[in-house]
Design an enzyme around this catalytic site. Sequence first.
Site, PDB file in Angstrom:
ATOM      1  CE  LYS A 189      -7.290   6.763  -2.141  1.00  0.00           C
ATOM      2  NZ  LYS A 189      -6.740   5.918  -1.062  1.00  0.00           N
ATOM      3  CD  GLU A 192      -5.080   1.560  -0.193  1.00  0.00           C
ATOM      4  OE1 GLU A 192      -5.252   2.780  -0.358  1.00  0.00           O
ATOM      5  OE2 GLU A 192      -4.567   0.820  -1.053  1.00  0.00           O
ATOM      6  CD  GLU A 264       6.367  15.783  -6.530  1.00  0.00           C
ATOM      7  OE1 GLU A 264       7.435  15.150  -6.572  1.00  0.00           O
ATOM      8  OE2 GLU A 264       6.254  16.952  -6.918  1.00  0.00           O
ATOM      9  CB  CYS A 298       9.864   9.088  -3.435  1.00  0.00           C
ATOM     10  SG  CYS A 298       9.918  10.582  -2.460  1.00  0.00           S
ATOM     11  CD  GLU A 398      10.019   3.718  -6.084  1.00  0.00           C
ATOM     12  OE1 GLU A 398       8.903   3.356  -6.513  1.00  0.00           O
ATOM     13  OE2 GLU A 398      10.225   4.849  -5.615  1.00  0.00           O
TER      14      GLU A 398
HETATM   15  P1  NAD Z   1       0.322   3.789  -4.711  1.00  0.00           P
HETATM   16  O1  NAD Z   1       0.493   4.397  -6.051  1.00  0.00           O
HETATM   17  O2  NAD Z   1       0.026   2.344  -4.621  1.00  0.00           O
HETATM   18  O3  NAD Z   1      -0.870   4.506  -3.912  1.00  0.00           O
HETATM   19  C1  NAD Z   1      -0.875   5.902  -3.687  1.00  0.00           C
HETATM   20  C2  NAD Z   1      -2.298   6.376  -3.488  1.00  0.00           C
HETATM   21  O4  NAD Z   1      -3.032   6.198  -4.693  1.00  0.00           O
HETATM   22  C3  NAD Z   1      -3.077   5.625  -2.405  1.00  0.00           C
HETATM   23  O5  NAD Z   1      -3.859   6.550  -1.689  1.00  0.00           O
HETATM   24  C4  NAD Z   1      -3.946   4.686  -3.206  1.00  0.00           C
HETATM   25  O6  NAD Z   1      -5.123   4.298  -2.549  1.00  0.00           O
HETATM   26  C5  NAD Z   1      -4.275   5.545  -4.413  1.00  0.00           C
HETATM   27  N1  NAD Z   1      -4.701   4.840  -5.616  1.00  0.00           N
HETATM   28  C6  NAD Z   1      -4.468   3.550  -5.956  1.00  0.00           C
HETATM   29  N2  NAD Z   1      -5.031   3.291  -7.168  1.00  0.00           N
HETATM   30  C7  NAD Z   1      -5.612   4.432  -7.595  1.00  0.00           C
HETATM   31  C8  NAD Z   1      -6.329   4.811  -8.764  1.00  0.00           C
HETATM   32  N3  NAD Z   1      -6.566   3.960  -9.763  1.00  0.00           N
HETATM   33  N4  NAD Z   1      -6.779   6.080  -8.868  1.00  0.00           N
HETATM   34  C9  NAD Z   1      -6.534   6.976  -7.893  1.00  0.00           C
HETATM   35  N5  NAD Z   1      -5.875   6.674  -6.748  1.00  0.00           N
HETATM   36  C10 NAD Z   1      -5.403   5.423  -6.604  1.00  0.00           C
HETATM   37  O7  NAD Z   1       1.649   4.186  -3.907  1.00  0.00           O
HETATM   38  P2  NAD Z   1       2.078   3.736  -2.449  1.00  0.00           P
HETATM   39  O8  NAD Z   1       2.431   2.280  -2.493  1.00  0.00           O
HETATM   40  O9  NAD Z   1       1.076   4.212  -1.461  1.00  0.00           O
HETATM   41  O10 NAD Z   1       3.420   4.615  -2.246  1.00  0.00           O
HETATM   42  C11 NAD Z   1       4.657   4.230  -2.690  1.00  0.00           C
HETATM   43  C12 NAD Z   1       5.017   4.925  -3.992  1.00  0.00           C
HETATM   44  O11 NAD Z   1       4.926   6.336  -3.826  1.00  0.00           O
HETATM   45  C13 NAD Z   1       6.446   4.672  -4.417  1.00  0.00           C
HETATM   46  O12 NAD Z   1       6.508   4.427  -5.798  1.00  0.00           O
HETATM   47  C14 NAD Z   1       7.155   5.980  -4.088  1.00  0.00           C
HETATM   48  O13 NAD Z   1       8.313   6.250  -4.823  1.00  0.00           O
HETATM   49  C15 NAD Z   1       6.094   6.973  -4.342  1.00  0.00           C
HETATM   50  N6  NAD Z   1       6.378   8.216  -3.624  1.00  0.00           N
HETATM   51  C16 NAD Z   1       6.797   9.319  -4.327  1.00  0.00           C
HETATM   52  C17 NAD Z   1       7.108  10.492  -3.657  1.00  0.00           C
HETATM   53  C18 NAD Z   1       7.557  11.729  -4.395  1.00  0.00           C
HETATM   54  O14 NAD Z   1       7.456  12.804  -3.816  1.00  0.00           O
HETATM   55  N7  NAD Z   1       8.041  11.641  -5.618  1.00  0.00           N
HETATM   56  C19 NAD Z   1       6.997  10.544  -2.269  1.00  0.00           C
HETATM   57  C20 NAD Z   1       6.573   9.410  -1.589  1.00  0.00           C
HETATM   58  C21 NAD Z   1       6.251   8.252  -2.278  1.00  0.00           C
END
Ligand code: NAD
Length: 507
Positions: A189, A192, A264, A298, A398
């Site tokens: 997935k 969005e 991650e 990240c 962050e």
């Molecule tokens: P997010 O957590 O809002 O969403 C990530 C994914 O999770 C999306 O596909 C979203 O639809 C899904 N999601 C949302 N609620 C969910 C639930 N209850 N159950 C399962 N899936 C769900 O993150 P984002 O805003 O898309 O990305 C930014 C974040 O990602 C930042 O905190 C960043 O640091 C982190 N990030 C970490 C790494 C790493 O490798 N450590 C790399 C890139 C981004």
Amino acid sequence: MKDLTINPATARDLPPAFSARHLIDGDWVAGAQTFERRSPSHGVVASRSALGTEAETEAAIAAARRAFDAGIWSRISARERAAILLKVADLIEANVERIAVQETLESGKPISQSRGEVGGAADLWRYAAALARTSHGDSHNALGDDMLGVVVKDPIGVVSIITPWNFPFWILSQKLPFALAAGCTVVVKPSEMTPSSTVMLGELLIEAGLPAGVCNIVLGYGQPVGSLMSAHKDVDMVTFTGSTAVGKRITQAASGTLKKVALELGGKNPQVIMPDADLENAADAVTFGIYFNVGQCCNSSSRIIVHADIAEAFVTRVVALSRQVRFGDPLDDSTQVGAIVTPEHTARIDAYVKDAIKAGARIELGGEPLPVAGLGTQFYQPTVVTNVTPDMAIAREEVFGPVLTVLTFRTLDEAIALTNDSDYGLSAGIWSNDIHTCLEFARRAHAGTVWTNTWMDGFPELAFGGVKQSGQGREIGKYGFDEFLEVKSLVMRVGRDSRSPWVTTSA
Ligand code: NAD
């Protein structure tokens, strides 16, 4: 701000809105409803996607389960699996431009960085193919004359892959080829906000000959799609990249079946600048570390920890470089800082800056959104904030934007204490010409990756991941590949049993 280097809108024909569908058991499924993603920079509808429901998520998980249990992928030879992964790598390279333009339109990131992300991902697929063929277990030939022990590695099973919007193609490629190389089947997935590049990759998987049901894609939101993918009894592992808050929810959802979870998550990554460092190189790396991917990264080095003796001169240098960073139209080849992903996120970044000012911080550059001529308002100026104390939210949380915070120190112990004074532990770095200083820092920093005299260099060979609330488990490298494998011990008798029987018979 007039002294920034601004790239206004370029005249360019944009592609029509991409139509993204689910991929379930080898079929493209349109779904009853759709959702739109509007470009944060260009305002156009960049994609229209099928909106995933519970029924589609169930169908995708069932397809992955059937494919795994049938052995059409999990039990074929690693040579055959590697051949398909290598074909995918070639197809990615042949399709970089189309995927990169779509990714820039959906995310707002500069096109040069999208090209780097998509093109660079091909190497992850090739490395995973190499691991598929070289992976092996252990043998134990000294357990006694009549015993042989063999430890084999099996694919873990059906894997849910949930990805964020900031590097949709790269992060998927940190997970998917390694899961496939191990023999797993998957349900993916994407966020969005950036569904298209995952669907485009799905097209390439089919073209490369991946059997139906091995990789399924469901588009949509965390609810219901992501949460069902995390809780479902037929899923053996969830690998997630995203925010720490959602990572915790996924862990809770997965606990019902005790499935494996790899996470991650976020970071608040420091770079320590010692006075004996090559300060020109360090200032350039700090500028790259905070503005790459518009700071929505990240691994963004959002806090620098500078020795007090050089802090003023160093910040002056970073501010001068920040003014020269090319800011504006993400579709311009020379742009380095593009658009922020949503209006809400732009407001969130601004709130961190405004709260820091209220708490006594000083703005050396930027500090406000800045509309770009001919494009929208979702742009935030390169920003440098000083007079920051370690307790301020801007120094601890962050921000996920082009906002650099500066802390100062006097001794290495103090710099290491500041480095480790964080709920996060993704990456950390130090700049010094003294190898002993670098090594002491590297050993004492609480982080999954430590860079010395460089920032954000990565290789498919090296494991990536975080400690503390930055995550659990590792990606890429041999360690990342092993996450998708279960270890099984075979204990085998060789020859007849020479021991006395356990049960002594009377006759
Ligand atoms: P997010 O957590 O809002 O969403 C990530 C994914 O999770 C999306 O596909 C979203 O639809 C899904 N999601 C949302 N609620 C969910 C639930 N209850 N159950 C399962 N899936 C769900 O993150 P984002 O805003 O898309 O990305 C930014 C974040 O990602 C930042 O905190 C960043 O640091 C982190 N990030 C970490 C790494 C790493 O490798 N450590 C790399 C890139 C981004």
